[in-house]
Design an enzyme around this catalytic site. Structure first.
Site, PDB file in Angstrom:
ATOM      1  N   VAL A 146       0.846  -1.200   0.000  1.00 54.22           N
ATOM      2  CA  VAL A 146       0.000   0.000   0.000  1.00 54.22           C
ATOM      3  C   VAL A 146       0.879   1.247   0.000  1.00 54.22           C
ATOM      4  O   VAL A 146       0.589   2.247  -0.667  1.00 54.22           O
ATOM      5  CB  VAL A 146      -0.935  -0.008   1.229  1.00 54.22           C
ATOM      6  N   ALA A 147       2.001   1.182   0.740  1.00 55.55           N
ATOM      7  CA  ALA A 147       2.905   2.334   0.800  1.00 55.55           C
ATOM      8  C   ALA A 147       3.549   2.630  -0.553  1.00 55.55           C
ATOM      9  O   ALA A 147       3.886   3.773  -0.854  1.00 55.55           O
ATOM     10  CB  ALA A 147       3.995   2.083   1.842  1.00 55.55           C
TER      11      ALA A 147
ATOM     12  N   ILE B 106       2.133   2.433  -3.361  1.00 60.47           N
ATOM     13  CA  ILE B 106       1.147   3.021  -4.276  1.00 60.47           C
ATOM     14  C   ILE B 106       0.650   4.337  -3.679  1.00 60.47           C
ATOM     15  O   ILE B 106       0.153   4.346  -2.561  1.00 60.47           O
ATOM     16  CB  ILE B 106      -0.065   2.083  -4.483  1.00 60.47           C
TER      17      ILE B 106
ATOM     18  N   GLU C 226      -1.955   6.282  -2.892  1.00 58.54           N
ATOM     19  CA  GLU C 226      -3.415   6.197  -2.926  1.00 58.54           C
ATOM     20  C   GLU C 226      -4.064   7.534  -3.234  1.00 58.54           C
ATOM     21  O   GLU C 226      -5.105   7.620  -3.874  1.00 58.54           O
ATOM     22  CB  GLU C 226      -3.965   5.686  -1.577  1.00 58.54           C
TER      23      GLU C 226
ATOM     24  N   ASP D  82     -10.171  31.850 -35.950  1.00 56.64           N
ATOM     25  CA  ASP D  82     -10.988  32.638 -36.854  1.00 56.64           C
ATOM     26  C   ASP D  82     -10.654  34.110 -36.615  1.00 56.64           C
ATOM     27  O   ASP D  82     -10.249  34.486 -35.519  1.00 56.64           O
ATOM     28  CB  ASP D  82     -12.472  32.364 -36.567  1.00 56.64           C
TER      29      ASP D  82
ATOM     30  N   ASN E 264       1.094   7.608   4.728  1.00 58.01           N
ATOM     31  CA  ASN E 264       0.794   7.540   3.290  1.00 58.01           C
ATOM     32  C   ASN E 264      -0.512   8.232   2.917  1.00 58.01           C
ATOM     33  O   ASN E 264      -0.605   8.889   1.889  1.00 58.01           O
ATOM     34  CB  ASN E 264       0.730   6.067   2.873  1.00 58.01           C
TER      35      ASN E 264
ATOM     36  N   ASP F 154       1.312  12.609   3.555  1.00 58.31           N
ATOM     37  CA  ASP F 154       1.767  12.839   2.179  1.00 58.31           C
ATOM     38  C   ASP F 154       0.776  13.689   1.392  1.00 58.31           C
ATOM     39  O   ASP F 154       1.149  14.501   0.555  1.00 58.31           O
ATOM     40  CB  ASP F 154       1.934  11.499   1.436  1.00 58.31           C
TER      41      ASP F 154
END
Length: 893
Positions: free
Chosen positions: A289-290, A292, A294, A336, A715, A719
């Site tokens: 998990v760390a 990635i 999240e 244009d 995490n 973070d």
């Protein structure tokens, strides 16, 4: 309810008026009855373009979860629940759903913004029903209705004209032809197929009456109109992913594989070290998990949402969040001319009379007799209206009314003193119009029109308040003045008059006239556009003008704006037609102005630029612009003048129809991507630090320095705060001094990989150092087995606080690639300063509240240890600042 039934019929343009009326069973003098119109409304449906059915909110919510990174997180939730770590699983789920709700909220808000633009107004229709003339909502029109037309009215449905009196309709939204089309109801076209622009006995939905009057019978409503058919072609489900979506998806898959690899590696190492496999399984899951980030998807959504909201306030409405990133890569802006680069407001710039010569209308000198008569004639020989900035009629005539206001003439009093008694409407053969007015039992006739045509009908000129017989020298003087105006891209219009003692026949209106003078007018560039074009040029973005105007007019405006330098950079639709696509592609980089082009040409122009590796933005407002808007990397529709079809085909809508808004959006797009990159790199560096700390400790045979709950706290909470704050970093003014980012540039270019590796490795190693210090200062060897639990907790507290301090301080170095934190300004991003303070505050809360301290298995530490934590935490920031210094010197060399 949208239109449900089509009229089974041959081409109406090939039918006579009587045949059309008979087929639709209506009397043109009385129109439909109320009961019949209600019956047909139920049969054919409302006169409203049928839209693609919107997805339900639930389906939109599910789509937010359709991401590989989210799948990995769901797997992590399942594993943590299986292991009995319900708190960890719930925290991950909360983050997943926060991210999904953010994406859903922004998608709903974007859809609402588009709906608001589309529903700003429903045009009204003037119809004849039950023998009476009435105004109704255009949605209630049905086939067979008799619609009355006059200058300024939008055509509310497809019509077979029944009457026409000098009727001219601007069909540019449908055909791309900038000149108003002249209509004739009496014509019956006999060929099997006639192009849209040549069907002079038909009028089309969404086009505009610019001159004259008429009436027509409704032959098509809603999706059975020509506009509706084109809208149907564009109604697809093609949702091609943008580069940002592709990169994030790829990053998610890569990190998922890394997470699995980390789990396997830890298991293998733990097995050979003889560790408790159950404990290490939970640790490996926590470490996976760390590895990635999240919060990545949520943070990207937040940053995009904030950026898009800011862009909307600056009149750039983004329909899809990730499309913002493509803006930062744009290298070509095809724009244009009319209304985007210019003010879409014809303005008289110069005037010529024989008494005064060529003058600027802004000259503050008192007007002469000739100048006053010139303006007087233009006001009276006009069918336009201008009241409090509300205008109807031909833009040229509106410009002449504005000149009278500028010269402080009372137009209303002028009209009262000289009422119109007769007129001879403009036609394309004569290229003139005349109006006859009564003045004190006498009459005066005013004529305005093309200089070459009008001067041939003049026998006299007005000079020094006298009527003098015209000579060749007079004609040469006029030609010279017209040439000077034309060289400045001014459109010229001549005016003449004559006085009579009695009312005259129309056949004799335009004979024996007295030439008064000429005016030169132009649709001037927007004041701010020139600076925006230069700003784009400095940023490596080339501006291309695409217009239906003549080449000389287009070049004059382009040169004034800094788009083109010489005539060789101009090409025309005719030249494009005479060349193959391969030739166009090979020479496309040579051109800056495309004049007299059709909508079909625009698609090839976009494709040719893209074939050369450019990222192309294209503006458009008409139905016919939809294909080129689709073909471009960023299709930009006009919010004011744009049709619904153009808006649906676009990626961005300009609420103010202003070119400068596009350049502002590109700048904002660049800053948004840079901020997303800062957030991504920071998260990856922080997560790498956690992985390094865990792996080094496990490989070295040390106890794990961080527990599962501590990893998740770091995490998911710590973070995320600086990452969001970095995403809200103020825009860097220097971003428009850089060249466009290549479309395949990834997050790791321009020092991204260096920051991840240096920061991640330093943070990880410093965490291990702090962990060891926690043991050694108490006289314990961490490799021994007989260490009290409170010493383990103390060492982990040192590691926990050090890794948090390192990450929070390190976030400051991400503000700029080369500038030090002092040059950027430590407090210039108040959100980041607040995030760092809040981050430390949360750690103090965890440490000093007994309940939380016990939950996270932490210990209170002494003052010397706090100084050690802060000192170690500053190391990654200091190292990165030193590296910046060397990089800046290297860059300058």
């Amino acid at each position: 309810m949208a239109s449900t039934k089509e009229i089974n019929q041959p081409n109406f343009y090939s039918q006579s008026i009587e045949e059309s009326l008979s087929q639709l069973e209506v009397d043109p003098k009385n129109g439909l009855t109320t009961s019949e119109s209600e019956k047909r409304l139920n049969e054919y449906g409302k006169n409203k373009l049928e839209e693609k059915k919107r997805k339900s909110i639930f389906m939109m919510f599910l789509e937010q979860l359709n991401d590989y990174l989210i799948y990995v997180l769901f797997a992590a939730v399942a594993i943590t629940f299986f292991m009995g770590e319900y708190t960890d699983g719930i925290i991950i789920l909360i983050v997943i759903f926060i991210n999904a709700f953010l994406g859903l909220f922004q998608e709903i808000r974007a859809n609402n913004a588009i709906d608001a633009l589309k529903n700003l107004s429903h045009p009204k229709a003037l119809v004849r029903r039950d023998g009476k003339t009435m105004e109704i909502d255009s949605e209630l029109l049905v086939p067979g209705d008799i619609v009355l037309l006059e200058a300024g009215r939008i055509i509310p449905a497809d019509l077979r004209l029944v009457e026409s009196a000098s009727l001219q309709i601007d069909e540019s939204a449908l055909t791309g032809e900038s000149v108003a089309a002249e209509k004739d109801a009496e014509v019956q076209l006999e060929e099997d197929y006639i192009p849209l622009g040549d069907r002079i006995n038909l009028a089309y939905m969404s086009t505009l009456v610019t001159y004259g009057r008429g009436s027509g019978i409704v032959i098509g409503t809603a999706n059975n109109t020509e506009v509706g058919k084109i809208a149907g072609y564009l109604d697809t489900d093609d949702n091609e992913k943008t580069p940002l979506e592709i990169r994030l998806d790829h990053l998610g898959k890569t990190l998922g594989k890394i997470a699995i690899g980390v789990c396997i590696l830890i298991f293998i190492i733990s097995y050979f070290q003889g560790r408790d496999l159950t404990e290490m399984f939970l640790t490996s899951v926590s470490l996976a998990v760390a590895s990635i980030p999240e919060g990545l998807a949520a943070i990207v959504a937040i940053v995009l949402s904030i950026g898009v909201t800011k862009m909307a306030k600056q009149n750039a409405i983004i329909k899809k969040l990730p499309a913002v990133e493509t803006l930062g890569s744009v290298t070509i802006v095809c724009s244009d001319k009319t209304g985007t680069l210019t003010q879409n407001k014809m303005t008289v710039q110069e005037a010529f009379t024989f008494s005064d010569g060529l003058i600027s209308v802004d000259d503050e000198a008192e007007n002469t007799f000739e100048e006053n008569l010139l303006a007087e004639a233009m006001v009276l020989a006009s069918d336009a209206t201008l009241e409090n900035d509300k205008q109807t009629g031909d833009p040229t005539e509106v410009a002449l009314l504005s000149l009278a206001d500028q010269w402080e003439m009372d137009r209303k009093e002028l009209g009262n003193k000289q009422p119109r008694v007769d007129e001879l409407a403009f036609d394309s053969d004569r290229k003139m119009m005349s109006t006859l007015h009564s003045v004190d039992e006498e009459y005066i006739l005013y004529t305005k029109g093309a200089v070459d045509n009008l001067i041939e009908q003049c026998n006299y000129v007005l000079q020094d308040e006298k009527e003098i017989e015209i000579t060749e020298d007079h004609k040469k003087e006029v030609s010279k003045a017209v040439e000077e105006m034309s060289n400045k891209a001014l459109r010229t219009l001549a005016v003449a008059y004559k006085k009579t003692s009695s009312k005259i026949e129309k056949e004799k209106f335009e004979e024996d006239l007295v030439f008064i003078g000429v005016v030169g007018m132009i649709d001037p560039p927007r004041d701010e556009v020139k600076d925006s074009i230069q700003k784009a040029k400095d940023a490596g973005v080339t501006t291309i003008m695409i217009t239906g105007d003549h080449a000389n007019t287009a070049f004059a405006i382009a040169k004034e704006l800094g788009i083109a330098d010489n005539q060789n950079q101009v090409t025309t639709g005719k030249e494009i037609n005479n060349a193959s696509y391969e030739e166009l592609e090979s020479h496309i980089s040579e051109y800056r102005v495309f004049a007299r082009v059709s909508p079909e040409h625009k698609v090839n122009i976009v494709k040719a630029f893209k074939a050369k590796g450019n990222i192309v933005s294209m503006t458009g407002d008409g139905v016919n612009d939809a294909p080129s808007l689709n073909a471009a990397d960023i299709g930009v529709a006009m919010g004011i003048t744009g049709t619904d079809v153009a808006k649906n085909a676009s990626d961005m809508i300009l609420a103010d129809d202003n070119f400068s808004t596009i350049i502002g959006a590109i700048e904002q797009g660049r800053n948004i991507f840079n901020n997303i990159k800062k957030s991504v790199i920071f998260l990856l560096a922080s997560n790498l630090g956690e992985v390094v700390a865990m792996l080094v400790s496990i490989v070295a045979g040390l106890p794990v320095p961080l527990l599962a709950t501590q990893l998740l706290w770091i995490n998911l909470i710590t973070d995320t705060l600086p990452a969001v704050a970095l995403g809200m970093d103020p825009g860097d003014p220097a971003v428009m001094k850089e060249k466009p980012r290549t479309i395949n540039e990834n997050f790791f270019s321009h020092g991204g990989t260096r920051k991840i590796l240096i920061g991640g490795i330093l943070i990880g190693l410093l965490t291990v150092v702090a962990f060891l210090i926690g043991y050694f200062e108490h006289g314990y060897n961490p490799m021994n087995d007989d260490i009290p639990d409170d010493i383990h907790a103390y060492a982990r507290t040192m590691a926990f606080l050090t890794i948090i301090a390192s990450q929070l301080f390190y976030s400051l170095s991400f503000r700029s690639e080369y500038k030090s934190i002092f040059q950027v300004g430590i407090f210039s991003n108040k959100y980041l300063v607040g995030a760092i303070i809040l981050g430390f505050g949360l750690q103090l809360m965890v440490l000093f509240i007994p309940l939380m301290r016990n939950a996270f298995k932490l210990q209170l530490i002494g003052l010397n240890d706090w100084l050690m934590v802060l000192g170690l935490g500053l190391v990654p920031l200091i190292v990165n600042e030193i590296i910046k210094l060397f990089l800046k010197r290297s860059k300058n060399k």
